[in-house]
Design a protein around this motif. Structure first.
Motif, PDB file in Angstrom:
ATOM      1  N   ASP A   4      72.516 -29.538  25.667  1.00 16.87           N
ATOM      2  CA  ASP A   4      72.996 -30.268  24.489  1.00 16.87           C
ATOM      3  C   ASP A   4      71.863 -30.466  23.485  1.00 16.87           C
ATOM      4  O   ASP A   4      72.056 -30.319  22.275  1.00 16.87           O
ATOM      5  N   GLN A   5      70.686 -30.802  23.984  1.00 19.45           N
ATOM      6  CA  GLN A   5      69.513 -30.980  23.121  1.00 19.45           C
ATOM      7  C   GLN A   5      69.178 -29.673  22.411  1.00 19.45           C
ATOM      8  O   GLN A   5      68.896 -29.657  21.203  1.00 19.45           O
ATOM      9  N   PHE A  10      68.920 -25.864  17.763  1.00 15.05           N
ATOM     10  CA  PHE A  10      69.115 -24.526  17.209  1.00 15.05           C
ATOM     11  C   PHE A  10      70.159 -24.519  16.094  1.00 15.05           C
ATOM     12  O   PHE A  10      70.008 -23.797  15.099  1.00 15.05           O
ATOM     13  N   THR A  11      71.198 -25.314  16.233  1.00 13.88           N
ATOM     14  CA  THR A  11      72.204 -25.387  15.181  1.00 13.88           C
ATOM     15  C   THR A  11      71.590 -25.847  13.870  1.00 13.88           C
ATOM     16  O   THR A  11      71.992 -25.401  12.790  1.00 13.88           O
ATOM     17  N   ALA A  12      70.600 -26.707  13.941  1.00 17.68           N
ATOM     18  CA  ALA A  12      69.949 -27.240  12.742  1.00 17.68           C
ATOM     19  C   ALA A  12      69.238 -26.161  11.937  1.00 17.68           C
ATOM     20  O   ALA A  12      68.984 -26.346  10.740  1.00 17.68           O
ATOM     21  N   PRO A  53      70.567 -18.742   5.225  1.00 20.90           N
ATOM     22  CA  PRO A  53      69.979 -19.668   4.238  1.00 20.90           C
ATOM     23  C   PRO A  53      68.739 -20.374   4.744  1.00 20.90           C
ATOM     24  O   PRO A  53      67.808 -20.655   3.964  1.00 20.90           O
ATOM     25  N   HIS A  54      68.668 -20.678   6.038  1.00 15.42           N
ATOM     26  CA  HIS A  54      67.474 -21.308   6.605  1.00 15.42           C
ATOM     27  C   HIS A  54      66.289 -20.349   6.539  1.00 15.42           C
ATOM     28  O   HIS A  54      65.174 -20.755   6.173  1.00 15.42           O
ATOM     29  N   PHE A  55      66.541 -19.096   6.888  1.00 10.46           N
ATOM     30  CA  PHE A  55      65.488 -18.077   6.837  1.00 10.46           C
ATOM     31  C   PHE A  55      65.031 -17.843   5.402  1.00 10.46           C
ATOM     32  O   PHE A  55      63.831 -17.760   5.128  1.00 10.46           O
ATOM     33  N   ILE A  78      62.116 -20.690  17.277  1.00 11.58           N
ATOM     34  CA  ILE A  78      62.388 -20.731  18.715  1.00 11.58           C
ATOM     35  C   ILE A  78      61.178 -21.247  19.475  1.00 11.58           C
ATOM     36  O   ILE A  78      61.303 -22.033  20.423  1.00 11.58           O
ATOM     37  N   GLY A  79      59.981 -20.837  19.028  1.00 13.77           N
ATOM     38  CA  GLY A  79      58.767 -21.297  19.691  1.00 13.77           C
ATOM     39  C   GLY A  79      58.566 -22.797  19.558  1.00 13.77           C
ATOM     40  O   GLY A  79      58.150 -23.469  20.508  1.00 13.77           O
TER      41      GLY A  79
END
Length: 223
Positions: A4-5, A10-12, A53-55, A78-79
């Motif tokens: 869940d965390q 990752f969704t953010a 858009p995040h990228f 990811i890191g």
């Protein structure tokens, strides 16, 4: 639960916790953060182009051009999240290469499409695996497994018929023919719109990458 965390984190940034499994004693597991063989792997990726858009925001903030920018962004995102949960982050671009596709097939029960991209029953061919987290402990994650392979039910196989050089019409991918065409004078349509065979697939069209995303990936392919 740690899943869940991770889902929230990752969704953010427009990514998602895709799948995972625990290694068995007979697996040649890569080392985790401790340096000992990892006990679990969780795959991270995207379905559709929510990451874009995040990228793009990150890329616009860089003070100088970045080589392999998407790989670099994925490694950073990811890191950073891996550090928060005590995991080792790895990328499909890392050498020696890790078996990301085999991991995904094992975790989600997917198989390859005629294009080589893994076919997902919901996302079609519009998804990817961008990295993975290796844990020194067993981590459980519930992932629905695919019971049906959409390609088995597809009679007309349009994904093998739209490429101008029939790159997917035979057994395997005619890489050199595809690359020569995309780089050539007649390859403008492919460079601008993305792979015509991939776009012809009728599955998962709601997740199809926007044209600008496909153009970015085709530019990277063409070098």
């Amino acid at each position: 639960m740690i899943s869940d965390q991770l889902n929230s984190a990752f969704t953010a940034v427009g990514l998602s916790l895709r799948s995972g499994f625990s290694f068995s004693a007979s697996d040649n597991a890569p080392p985790g953060l401790s340096g000992h063989p990892a006990r679990s792997v969780l795959l991270v990726g995207n379905a559709g182009a929510g990451y874009w858009p995040h990228f793009q925001r990150w890329l616009s903030e860089q003070p100088a051009p970045v080589q392999n920018p998407l790989d670099t962004w994925c490694r950073q995102m990811i890191g950073g999240i891996a550090e928060q949960v005590g995991a080792r982050a790895v990328s499909p671009a890392d050498k020696p290469y890790l078996p990301f596709q085999q991991w995904a097939m094992r975790a989600e029960g997917l198989r390859a499409s005629p294009l080589g991209v893994l076919m997902h029953p919901v996302y079609g061919v519009w998804h990817a695996y961008r990295g993975a987290l290796l844990f020194d402990v067993e981590i459980s994650i519930q992932v629905p497994r695919s019971l049906n392979h959409p390609c088995d039910l597809c009679v007309s196989k349009p994904c093998k018929k739209h490429c101008p050089v029939a790159a997917h019409a035979g057994e395997g991918f005619a890489y050199a023919d595809c690359l020569d065409h995309v780089r050539g004078h007649d390859g403008a349509d492919c460079r601008e719109r993305g792979c015509l065979d991939r776009n012809a697939c009728p599955h998962g069209t709601a997740f199809r990458y926007p044209t600008e995303v496909q153009r970015f990936h085709m530019d990277a392919f063409a070098g």
